[in-house]
Design an enzyme around this catalytic site. Sequence first.
Site, PDB file in Angstrom:
ATOM      1  N   LYS A  39       0.838  -1.197   0.000  1.00  0.00           N
ATOM      2  CA  LYS A  39       0.000   0.000   0.000  1.00  0.00           C
ATOM      3  C   LYS A  39       0.879   1.256   0.000  1.00  0.00           C
ATOM      4  O   LYS A  39       0.640   2.204  -0.767  1.00  0.00           O
ATOM      5  CB  LYS A  39      -0.915  -0.021   1.225  1.00  0.00           C
ATOM      6  CG  LYS A  39      -2.092   0.934   1.161  1.00  0.00           C
ATOM      7  CD  LYS A  39      -2.874   0.980   2.464  1.00  0.00           C
ATOM      8  CE  LYS A  39      -3.330  -0.367   2.978  1.00  0.00           C
ATOM      9  NZ  LYS A  39      -4.649  -0.786   2.516  1.00  0.00           N
ATOM     10  N   ARG A  99      -3.318   2.840   8.665  1.00  0.00           N
ATOM     11  CA  ARG A  99      -3.562   1.513   8.063  1.00  0.00           C
ATOM     12  C   ARG A  99      -2.290   0.689   8.089  1.00  0.00           C
ATOM     13  O   ARG A  99      -1.201   1.215   7.909  1.00  0.00           O
ATOM     14  CB  ARG A  99      -3.992   1.661   6.594  1.00  0.00           C
ATOM     15  CG  ARG A  99      -5.366   2.255   6.360  1.00  0.00           C
ATOM     16  CD  ARG A  99      -5.619   2.322   4.846  1.00  0.00           C
ATOM     17  NE  ARG A  99      -6.987   2.688   4.530  1.00  0.00           N
ATOM     18  CZ  ARG A  99      -7.392   3.934   4.265  1.00  0.00           C
ATOM     19  NH1 ARG A  99      -6.522   4.939   4.270  1.00  0.00           N
ATOM     20  NH2 ARG A  99      -8.654   4.189   3.982  1.00  0.00           N
ATOM     21  N   GLY A 127      -6.072 -10.861   8.486  1.00  0.00           N
ATOM     22  CA  GLY A 127      -5.781 -11.271   9.850  1.00  0.00           C
ATOM     23  C   GLY A 127      -5.087 -10.187  10.633  1.00  0.00           C
ATOM     24  O   GLY A 127      -4.985 -10.250  11.855  1.00  0.00           O
ATOM     25  N   MET A 177      -4.472  -6.000  11.703  1.00  0.00           N
ATOM     26  CA  MET A 177      -5.284  -4.810  11.943  1.00  0.00           C
ATOM     27  C   MET A 177      -5.527  -4.109  10.621  1.00  0.00           C
ATOM     28  O   MET A 177      -4.620  -3.956   9.818  1.00  0.00           O
ATOM     29  CB  MET A 177      -4.547  -3.871  12.899  1.00  0.00           C
ATOM     30  CG  MET A 177      -5.476  -2.903  13.558  1.00  0.00           C
ATOM     31  SD  MET A 177      -4.555  -1.574  14.333  1.00  0.00           S
ATOM     32  CE  MET A 177      -4.467  -0.429  12.979  1.00  0.00           C
ATOM     33  N   ARG A 217      -6.894   2.687 -10.749  1.00  0.00           N
ATOM     34  CA  ARG A 217      -6.432   1.337 -11.089  1.00  0.00           C
ATOM     35  C   ARG A 217      -6.839   1.047 -12.525  1.00  0.00           C
ATOM     36  O   ARG A 217      -7.718   1.724 -13.078  1.00  0.00           O
ATOM     37  CB  ARG A 217      -7.033   0.313 -10.135  1.00  0.00           C
ATOM     38  CG  ARG A 217      -8.528   0.352 -10.090  1.00  0.00           C
ATOM     39  CD  ARG A 217      -9.098  -0.538  -9.018  1.00  0.00           C
ATOM     40  NE  ARG A 217     -10.539  -0.301  -8.907  1.00  0.00           N
ATOM     41  CZ  ARG A 217     -11.286  -0.721  -7.902  1.00  0.00           C
ATOM     42  NH1 ARG A 217     -10.751  -1.380  -6.906  1.00  0.00           N
ATOM     43  NH2 ARG A 217     -12.579  -0.470  -7.884  1.00  0.00           N
ATOM     44  N   HIS A 247     -22.944 -32.309 -15.500  1.00  0.00           N
ATOM     45  CA  HIS A 247     -23.228 -32.755 -16.865  1.00  0.00           C
ATOM     46  C   HIS A 247     -23.739 -31.605 -17.719  1.00  0.00           C
ATOM     47  O   HIS A 247     -23.250 -31.366 -18.823  1.00  0.00           O
ATOM     48  CB  HIS A 247     -24.260 -33.888 -16.812  1.00  0.00           C
ATOM     49  CG  HIS A 247     -24.665 -34.386 -18.170  1.00  0.00           C
ATOM     50  ND1 HIS A 247     -25.803 -33.961 -18.805  1.00  0.00           N
ATOM     51  CD2 HIS A 247     -24.060 -35.245 -19.019  1.00  0.00           C
ATOM     52  CE1 HIS A 247     -25.894 -34.559 -19.982  1.00  0.00           C
ATOM     53  NE2 HIS A 247     -24.845 -35.350 -20.135  1.00  0.00           N
ATOM     54  N   SER A 294      -2.446 -38.308 -23.290  1.00  0.00           N
ATOM     55  CA  SER A 294      -3.305 -37.133 -23.180  1.00  0.00           C
ATOM     56  C   SER A 294      -3.827 -37.108 -21.748  1.00  0.00           C
ATOM     57  O   SER A 294      -4.470 -38.054 -21.298  1.00  0.00           O
ATOM     58  CB  SER A 294      -4.457 -37.222 -24.176  1.00  0.00           C
ATOM     59  OG  SER A 294      -5.288 -36.087 -24.050  1.00  0.00           O
ATOM     60  N   CYS A 350      -6.640 -32.920 -22.306  1.00  0.00           N
ATOM     61  CA  CYS A 350      -7.959 -32.815 -22.935  1.00  0.00           C
ATOM     62  C   CYS A 350      -9.074 -32.693 -21.914  1.00  0.00           C
ATOM     63  O   CYS A 350     -10.219 -32.933 -22.214  1.00  0.00           O
ATOM     64  CB  CYS A 350      -8.200 -34.005 -23.860  1.00  0.00           C
ATOM     65  SG  CYS A 350      -8.273 -35.574 -22.995  1.00  0.00           S
ATOM     66  N   TYR A 375       0.355 -29.958 -26.794  1.00  0.00           N
ATOM     67  CA  TYR A 375      -0.877 -29.252 -27.149  1.00  0.00           C
ATOM     68  C   TYR A 375      -1.873 -29.284 -25.995  1.00  0.00           C
ATOM     69  O   TYR A 375      -1.736 -30.084 -25.067  1.00  0.00           O
ATOM     70  CB  TYR A 375      -1.517 -29.860 -28.414  1.00  0.00           C
ATOM     71  CG  TYR A 375      -2.055 -31.251 -28.220  1.00  0.00           C
ATOM     72  CD1 TYR A 375      -3.350 -31.468 -27.730  1.00  0.00           C
ATOM     73  CD2 TYR A 375      -1.277 -32.369 -28.512  1.00  0.00           C
ATOM     74  CE1 TYR A 375      -3.833 -32.745 -27.527  1.00  0.00           C
ATOM     75  CE2 TYR A 375      -1.752 -33.653 -28.310  1.00  0.00           C
ATOM     76  CZ  TYR A 375      -3.033 -33.832 -27.822  1.00  0.00           C
ATOM     77  OH  TYR A 375      -3.519 -35.089 -27.607  1.00  0.00           O
TER      78      TYR A 375
END
Lengths: 928, 928
Positions: B43, B112, B121, B123, B356, B475, B809, B876, B896
Amino acid sequence: MATTTLPEAEVQPISKSATKYVYFFGGGKADGNGKMKDELGGKGAGLAEMTNAGLPVPPGFTIQTEACREYMRHNGVSPEVDRQMEEALAHLEQLQGQKLGKGENPLLVSVRSGAKFSMPGMMDTILNLGLNDQSVEALAKRSNKPRFAADSYRRLIQMFGNVVLEIPKSAFDEVFDAKKKHKKAKLDTDLDAKALKEVIEEYKKVVKKHTKRDFPQDPHEQLVMARDAVFRSWQNERAKHYRRINNISDDLGTAVNVQAMVYGNLGDTSGTGVGFTRNPATGAKEFYGEFLMNAQGEDVVSGVRTPVHISELHKIMPEVYDQLRDITTRLEKHYKDMQDFEFTIQEGKLYMLQTRNGKRTGLAAVKVALQMVEEGLITQEEAIFRVEPNQLYDFLVPRLNEKSGKVEVLATGLPASPGAAVGQIVFTADDAVKRAGHDRRNSVILVRAETTPEDIHGMEVAAGILTSRGGMTSHAAVVTRGMGKCCVAGAGDIQVDEKKQEMHVKGQVFKEGDWISLDGTTGRVIKGKLDTMSPKADDPELLQFMNWAEPFRKIGVRANADIPRDAIQARAFGAEGIGLCRTEHMFFEKDRIPHMQAMILADNEKNRRAALKKLLPMQRADFIGVFKAMDGFPVTIRTLDPPLHEFLPRREELMVDIAVLPYANAKEKKSLVEKYRRFGTKSAGDLKKVVPALLRRVEELHEFNPMLGHRGCRLGITYPEITEMQARAIFEAAVAVAKEGVKVFPEVMIPLTATLKETANQAAIVHRVAQEVFKEKEKKVDYLVGTMIELPRASLVADEIAKEAQFFSFGTNDLTQTTFGFSRDDVNKILPTYLAEGILKQDPFAVLDREGVGQLVKMGTERGRKTRPDLKVGICGEHGGDPSSVEFCHQIGLNYVSCSPFRVLTARLAAAQAAATDKLKVEGGRTK
Amino acid sequence: MATTTLPEAEVQPISKSATKYVYFFGGGKADGNGKMKDELGGKGAGLAEMTNAGLPVPPGFTIQTEACREYMRHNGVSPEVDRQMEEALAHLEQLQGQKLGKGENPLLVSVRSGAKFSMPGMMDTILNLGLNDQSVEALAKRSNKPRFAADSYRRLIQMFGNVVLEIPKSAFDEVFDAKKKHKKAKLDTDLDAKALKEVIEEYKKVVKKHTKRDFPQDPHEQLVMARDAVFRSWQNERAKHYRRINNISDDLGTAVNVQAMVYGNLGDTSGTGVGFTRNPATGAKEFYGEFLMNAQGEDVVSGVRTPVHISELHKIMPEVYDQLRDITTRLEKHYKDMQDFEFTIQEGKLYMLQTRNGKRTGLAAVKVALQMVEEGLITQEEAIFRVEPNQLYDFLVPRLNEKSGKVEVLATGLPASPGAAVGQIVFTADDAVKRAGHDRRNSVILVRAETTPEDIHGMEVAAGILTSRGGMTSHAAVVTRGMGKCCVAGAGDIQVDEKKQEMHVKGQVFKEGDWISLDGTTGRVIKGKLDTMSPKADDPELLQFMNWAEPFRKIGVRANADIPRDAIQARAFGAEGIGLCRTEHMFFEKDRIPHMQAMILADNEKNRRAALKKLLPMQRADFIGVFKAMDGFPVTIRTLDPPLHEFLPRREELMVDIAVLPYANAKEKKSLVEKYRRFGTKSAGDLKKVVPALLRRVEELHEFNPMLGHRGCRLGITYPEITEMQARAIFEAAVAVAKEGVKVFPEVMIPLTATLKETANQAAIVHRVAQEVFKEKEKKVDYLVGTMIELPRASLVADEIAKEAQFFSFGTNDLTQTTFGFSRDDVNKILPTYLAEGILKQDPFAVLDREGVGQLVKMGTERGRKTRPDLKVGICGEHGGDPSSVEFCHQIGLNYVSCSPFRVLTARLAAAQAAATDKLKVEGGRTK
């Protein structure tokens, strides 16, 4: 002794040339010996060894592997090979006083391949080589058995034609079948000598047709051709394929063994038999065997004629009997083990055809080992290898007394859990409880298509379990092995009609109350009621044997036990702690399952917690019992593992009940109300609401692949209150017994982790609850939090997981399932084919697959210890009780194995043997 | 520009001592810069970078990590840290013309934490520091908003009390809730200034009670205490735990950022807004944003007030508007990307709170990338990183036109397959076909609890699919993604009553024929009928963009396609072959399934072969189509994979039908006869025989865990005639098209192997049939036989398997299932919790788990190539179309990836980016 051996002087070196191609054996001495497997192959080396040991084996010679390599290089052998072979043959003829395929008493030989490694796919055996149109007549005359002679010749042409001349087997089969049909013969043996001679003529025509030449009548030509066929068979596709996938070099080549044939059916001074040097059932030191005069080996085993006890031989041929006793005694001394032998007497002359270390029961194995140490034959160290660890089972289980009644085998299933059980059939767990009665007064056999966790209460009271489906690792098999109770599983010939409460097999119908006997050691299901013989776990010979073995053992042996009774049993067998205590097995008990179901059916955390609160005191009480039984030893407790739907009624059952509800009459409705009472049906009116609601929850929990579903630590992560309750029960129990002075070492084990964060999530809960309990009760105990490694990913990231896990326990059942992609419950559809086709050498759920699963166990151990060098690592799958797997665990340095109580003895011996093997290796060269 | 920056001379180095603890930023210049994350944390480095870029960010200073390390070592900081901090604060006060918490216009700051790595976790934030009993009055007076001032003070005490003084949050909540209750206030905002002042007094009492001292009124004391609390929070349990499992060193320490507060609600010359430098939807180069005067940031986003278009600002405050345009233009140039910014105007003075790189649609991403190259802002190489590969999907699918009607969202499910679909509801596949009509004239949405392979014909004609169950890899999800068809899956708020044919959601009932609109990109289910906008796959800007990217790519991209139509589609998107052709999908077609079922129901090999013979010409025709579509490219065909029971009616359905059969009336019986006609029911009388027989076979095939069951090569091994038929269809098709001049390269792939011997068994069949066909047809084609690696064991023994397999594969769907022990069909029960708890960072079925599954892919590739260096290796699974997974495949050197046709563009770009990243790395230092 040595009436069968020739004077040493007659044994001559065969050749003095640079390369020795042919090794003779016979006349009490062999050119080679048992160590020359590279040159002579396994079989040839064995024949040399037996000959050197003074055995009257039929003599012969081995053509060594270099000749095969030459044949491959040059597409033929050098003249020197032929020369040495002829020389050896001449020597053989001289020794036997016969000529190959010639004269009144022709020499006949067998030709066999024999590579360094046993190898299917190659040419096997040609028998009776040397027979031709002349010698077959001589054989007929000499033996006075024209049919025997003709049949021998017929077989030679067929085998020779097929494997040497490469004529399709079908060509011969057609001729033979046509002849049988024509003669209206049912069996091959129904064809007489005349018919067989006709077959021979037609066989010869087949040979002529396919090879454009006659079947070779020259015995020497037969021999050369057979030898070369063996060499060629090294290169055939099946053999090459086999070598490729078994990493055997193509360059090794095979040897060829040529050996004189002997016949036990040449008259009243001939005979054949088998025997043991000691009693293979009891181990008693007595000469034991059977024989038949004027018979072939297959007559003894086929049962057509009844063999005679070996002691009768003493009356018929006292010299041969004495010689046999003398030889077998020497054999025992040579091989330093009890021998199982085959012999043939040809015209008064004894030949040893085979000798090998004899198979024996566990009881006999221990007794023989002790005897042989006493006799000075073997050392104590050697003795501990004389018992297969699995054989110790024989001391722990009852056996059927087969002399106590008629043995009618109804079906043979898998020997899922050994021992014997005799009892009355029941078809449901509830009926098992009812019929067994108070204190299990009545012996019952629970017969099911397959068992489920809901059957546990019935399995506990049953004497034995029989299922028609499921494999060696099905629910029934695993649970009964844990209980040390007899089980025959997957007896496919049996149909169980659960609705009608009938068992159908072989056209017979069995109903509740009918008696059957189970042999869990062989998988036999026997009709009616046999007696059983008691186990001998406290046998003093067993204890002495274990006392010899134990000091070697380096790896710990724990037991898998869920309840105090099993824990006590495990201690009695020498378990050094509990490696797996499955908490869910406690929940299937009848008084607990309603609370478990209430917990699952709760639709919010509050109601879930309320149900859990009722389970807490029950779990605590169980743990108190287990901790007390294991005073001074660690107890590994696994948090809840199985998918929750296992605790609810089956989905399809609910669907059917709902479908027929509109048609149900009053009586049927009443029965349904009873069935669903614990889910809240009080009257028929409730059914319409309660059952569909129950189905909805079951549907929500339904999984396509429960094994890969919402179970293990995934339950504890989605319902942390379950882990909390279990941790509380564990620590409250531990603190309570510690206050009473019990030495307690709980190890809390998180199941089915695949990631560090799962372990961390659950470990945090356990640690928090532990601190809470210690504070509340003002007492601390030492404990560990660890994890099961039972998914491939856990092994792969074991270095990560070890950051949070203080110990590992490999759950090799699940690890095998996921590594292979085999469902343990379904693998029986595939395994028989896989074993038959040689795709797998053994059931990977029974014997740890070292090549695949073993890699992951090794990797997980190494990686875990990289992070945490003092990581305690064990194994708690079914493999923990399998000797080969125990050996592997020892080799890769695990701290302990854990197995079902009835496997503890086996594991202890296997572990001792593995360590003793290491020691022997270090001390150099002493073999077992 | 630069109206907001002070003359450079005023920026002084803060300290000249040896260790620089405090880094100032403000007045257009910062002591640090964006690269100093080690010292300033993420930061702090960002604030320095923005300041250096000339942005008017609220000024402040960063206390570097060394101070934290000192604090840990000595339990406190050295006086030099305090001195430098006071010096920086003085500088800040001078710059702002304010004093911390003093005077009529008090300086207020935020404090901060900010470590090198983002880390939960610790401050978080304290706002409004500097407020006390005096300055709160000044703030009230200055802002003329007594309520705002009091609320700010109240929040400070609460945050400070909780995180710095470690008072339980509940202590403050109790006070606040009591006040709300007392004042009958529903919302926090219902409490007025007076009430809030009362709350403040009571909060102060809470502080006194818990800490035995008053809330610190001295702003400097507040600051020191807050700073030290940040340092201490580095050491709290949650933070330590997080670092441990994320391998972050405990030694790093955190920085502390102190920054002046600014308020947009201090009157009519204050305001706040957000904007983009270009249009994020279209990419058009236009200034784009919204603002509100006299408001806080949350007012703009909450929707309580309606924001105004940014162009209005020009009318109200032309100078500020010009400054903002100027700044944001410079920002774009500085960051070389479109910016998404937040700003606040405090009393006429503009502050940039955040900037940003802006999120944008795929259409916009491509357009902006092309524009920026044209503008000379970025190179072509840089441009190819400006589009997320997944965004290319936007060009391939229709979108909802949300301006075309009312958008009433009924439910939100998983965005299982992107795009949009509008149509009428149907509940069964058959109804889908009926209602869709000829040429799919009518648009239908198939709504199911979940889909099964038997629904395929309905899914093919439907415009979109909605399911209430199932995850991203259910599916429905997998099949629709393959089809490039919109799907919303697992919309849990929807209840589908398949029997009644109703969909229930939000208390509304929908029936067949009702209109709904699906947004597969967001997962929304919308009531009624919206319009859709067409895809733009042939957009010239897209084509130009891909032309830039393609030359980088090193790894091949193939498609998964089962039928000729999909293969043609895949070629159009640039696929260089078929990586996975699933032969079983062909069998689910309506004209084929009866033969498939006949094959399965056959009770002997002969009948099985007869049924297979009928399937042969159909398979051959399919392969001919696929080979033609892929002229010149390889086609990988997988032999039969799924368990056979998938082709038969469901077990529970049969059980229910059998249970109700005795009660069925004539009409119901007729319907059952119809249902089971293809299994041989001709009249009601047949039902009693046929359906139970069918159930028996289904029971035989039933599996507890089908995923780990009798499927893959296990089918081909137990029924070799299936593999034979498929091999014959492949080679007959290949030879037929080759004779027509098509260049055909079939690659036959054996699924689910775990051992060398399985591969060898199936490869032998394929090779044999190939030779047979080549001989019969007098024509040869080149082909390969390989295997899928989709079980952990296969990766572990890949060196063995490569002896028989000519290519690998990786089937990463199944490999993920078995490595993790996650059933793809059931994981949705677990995954939401796992993602929420941070146990998994992403769905491992969507993004390849590099740590676990990736290890096996890498290991399998390396071991396979050890045996066969030229082994062709691909992937694949679903991961073949996921950019991160494609990058991984590139990195470990696969040949590939293969993905669904609609993923081909994405995979091509991802592969190009991965290769371009390598190139940039080699060329040194140029960042994307």
